[in-house]
Scaffold this motif. Sequence first.
Motif, mmCIF file in Angstrom:
data_model
loop_
_atom_site.group_PDB
_atom_site.id
_atom_site.type_symbol
_atom_site.label_atom_id
_atom_site.label_comp_id
_atom_site.label_asym_id
_atom_site.label_seq_id
_atom_site.Cartn_x
_atom_site.Cartn_y
_atom_site.Cartn_z
ATOM 1 N N ARG A 1 0.842 -1.205 0.000
ATOM 2 C CA ARG A 1 0.000 0.000 0.000
ATOM 3 C C ARG A 1 0.877 1.255 0.000
ATOM 4 O O ARG A 1 0.634 2.205 -0.747
ATOM 5 C CB ARG A 1 -0.923 -0.007 1.213
ATOM 6 C CG ARG A 1 -1.956 1.084 1.209
ATOM 7 C CD ARG A 1 -2.906 1.003 2.402
ATOM 8 N NE ARG A 1 -3.342 -0.366 2.699
ATOM 9 C CZ ARG A 1 -3.048 -1.018 3.832
ATOM 10 N NH1 ARG A 1 -2.345 -0.448 4.776
ATOM 11 N NH2 ARG A 1 -3.477 -2.251 4.024
ATOM 12 N N VAL A 2 1.924 1.247 0.814
ATOM 13 C CA VAL A 2 2.841 2.389 0.875
ATOM 14 C C VAL A 2 3.582 2.540 -0.449
ATOM 15 O O VAL A 2 3.733 3.656 -0.973
ATOM 16 C CB VAL A 2 3.831 2.220 2.052
ATOM 17 C CG1 VAL A 2 4.914 3.279 2.015
ATOM 18 C CG2 VAL A 2 3.095 2.253 3.374
ATOM 19 N N ARG B 1 2.543 1.563 -3.379
ATOM 20 C CA ARG B 1 1.592 2.009 -4.408
ATOM 21 C C ARG B 1 1.355 3.507 -4.309
ATOM 22 O O ARG B 1 1.326 4.205 -5.325
ATOM 23 C CB ARG B 1 0.277 1.255 -4.275
ATOM 24 C CG ARG B 1 -0.726 1.600 -5.357
ATOM 25 C CD ARG B 1 -2.006 0.797 -5.244
ATOM 26 N NE ARG B 1 -2.585 0.801 -3.911
ATOM 27 C CZ ARG B 1 -3.354 1.790 -3.428
ATOM 28 N NH1 ARG B 1 -3.628 2.834 -4.164
ATOM 29 N NH2 ARG B 1 -3.841 1.698 -2.210
ATOM 30 N N LYS B 2 1.201 4.014 -3.095
ATOM 31 C CA LYS B 2 0.989 5.457 -2.924
ATOM 32 C C LYS B 2 2.207 6.255 -3.354
ATOM 33 O O LYS B 2 2.089 7.394 -3.780
ATOM 34 C CB LYS B 2 0.628 5.767 -1.473
ATOM 35 C CG LYS B 2 -0.773 5.331 -1.123
ATOM 36 C CD LYS B 2 -1.161 5.773 0.253
ATOM 37 C CE LYS B 2 -2.585 5.332 0.548
ATOM 38 N NZ LYS B 2 -3.087 5.893 1.799
ATOM 39 N N GLY B 3 3.388 5.661 -3.257
ATOM 40 C CA GLY B 3 4.609 6.327 -3.699
ATOM 41 C C GLY B 3 4.854 6.211 -5.186
ATOM 42 O O GLY B 3 5.797 6.803 -5.718
ATOM 43 N N GLY B 4 4.040 5.427 -5.887
ATOM 44 C CA GLY B 4 4.189 5.285 -7.325
ATOM 45 C C GLY B 4 5.184 4.224 -7.751
ATOM 46 O O GLY B 4 5.516 4.121 -8.927
ATOM 47 N N LYS C 1 2.138 -0.743 -9.234
ATOM 48 C CA LYS C 1 0.771 -0.553 -9.731
ATOM 49 C C LYS C 1 -0.046 -1.763 -9.305
ATOM 50 O O LYS C 1 0.463 -2.886 -9.279
ATOM 51 C CB LYS C 1 0.752 -0.458 -11.255
ATOM 52 C CG LYS C 1 1.388 0.787 -11.797
ATOM 53 C CD LYS C 1 1.292 0.789 -13.312
ATOM 54 C CE LYS C 1 1.988 2.000 -13.887
ATOM 55 N NZ LYS C 1 1.985 1.986 -15.347
ATOM 56 N N TYR D 1 0.087 -7.152 -8.408
ATOM 57 C CA TYR D 1 0.977 -5.999 -8.341
ATOM 58 C C TYR D 1 2.094 -6.142 -9.351
ATOM 59 O O TYR D 1 2.633 -7.235 -9.564
ATOM 60 C CB TYR D 1 1.565 -5.868 -6.934
ATOM 61 C CG TYR D 1 0.577 -5.403 -5.916
ATOM 62 C CD1 TYR D 1 0.447 -4.047 -5.652
ATOM 63 C CD2 TYR D 1 -0.242 -6.270 -5.243
ATOM 64 C CE1 TYR D 1 -0.474 -3.587 -4.723
ATOM 65 C CE2 TYR D 1 -1.162 -5.831 -4.310
ATOM 66 C CZ TYR D 1 -1.270 -4.479 -4.060
ATOM 67 O OH TYR D 1 -2.191 -4.027 -3.154
#
Length: 72
Positions: free
Chosen positions: A48-49, A51-54, A57, A66
């Motif tokens: 999750r962390v 993904r939020k950082g880019g 995906k 993922y």
Amino acid sequence: MKLTANEEYGVRCLVRLAYAGYSGGSLTIPEISLAEGVSPAYAAKILRVLRKGGFVKAARGKEGGYTLGRPA
């Protein structure tokens, strides 16, 4: 240089996804958690962390999972 456990597992997840990306596939949370020896909840938290950082995906559905968000 010291890394926290979260940082170390984050890097390990990214490396695992990079290897999976060469074969054109994606990995699910249970596959990553089993390969890295962590609980699925902990793997989900790390992803999750990332993904939020880019860095990764996420795709939903039967063929979901993922993948890396950027080229390795």
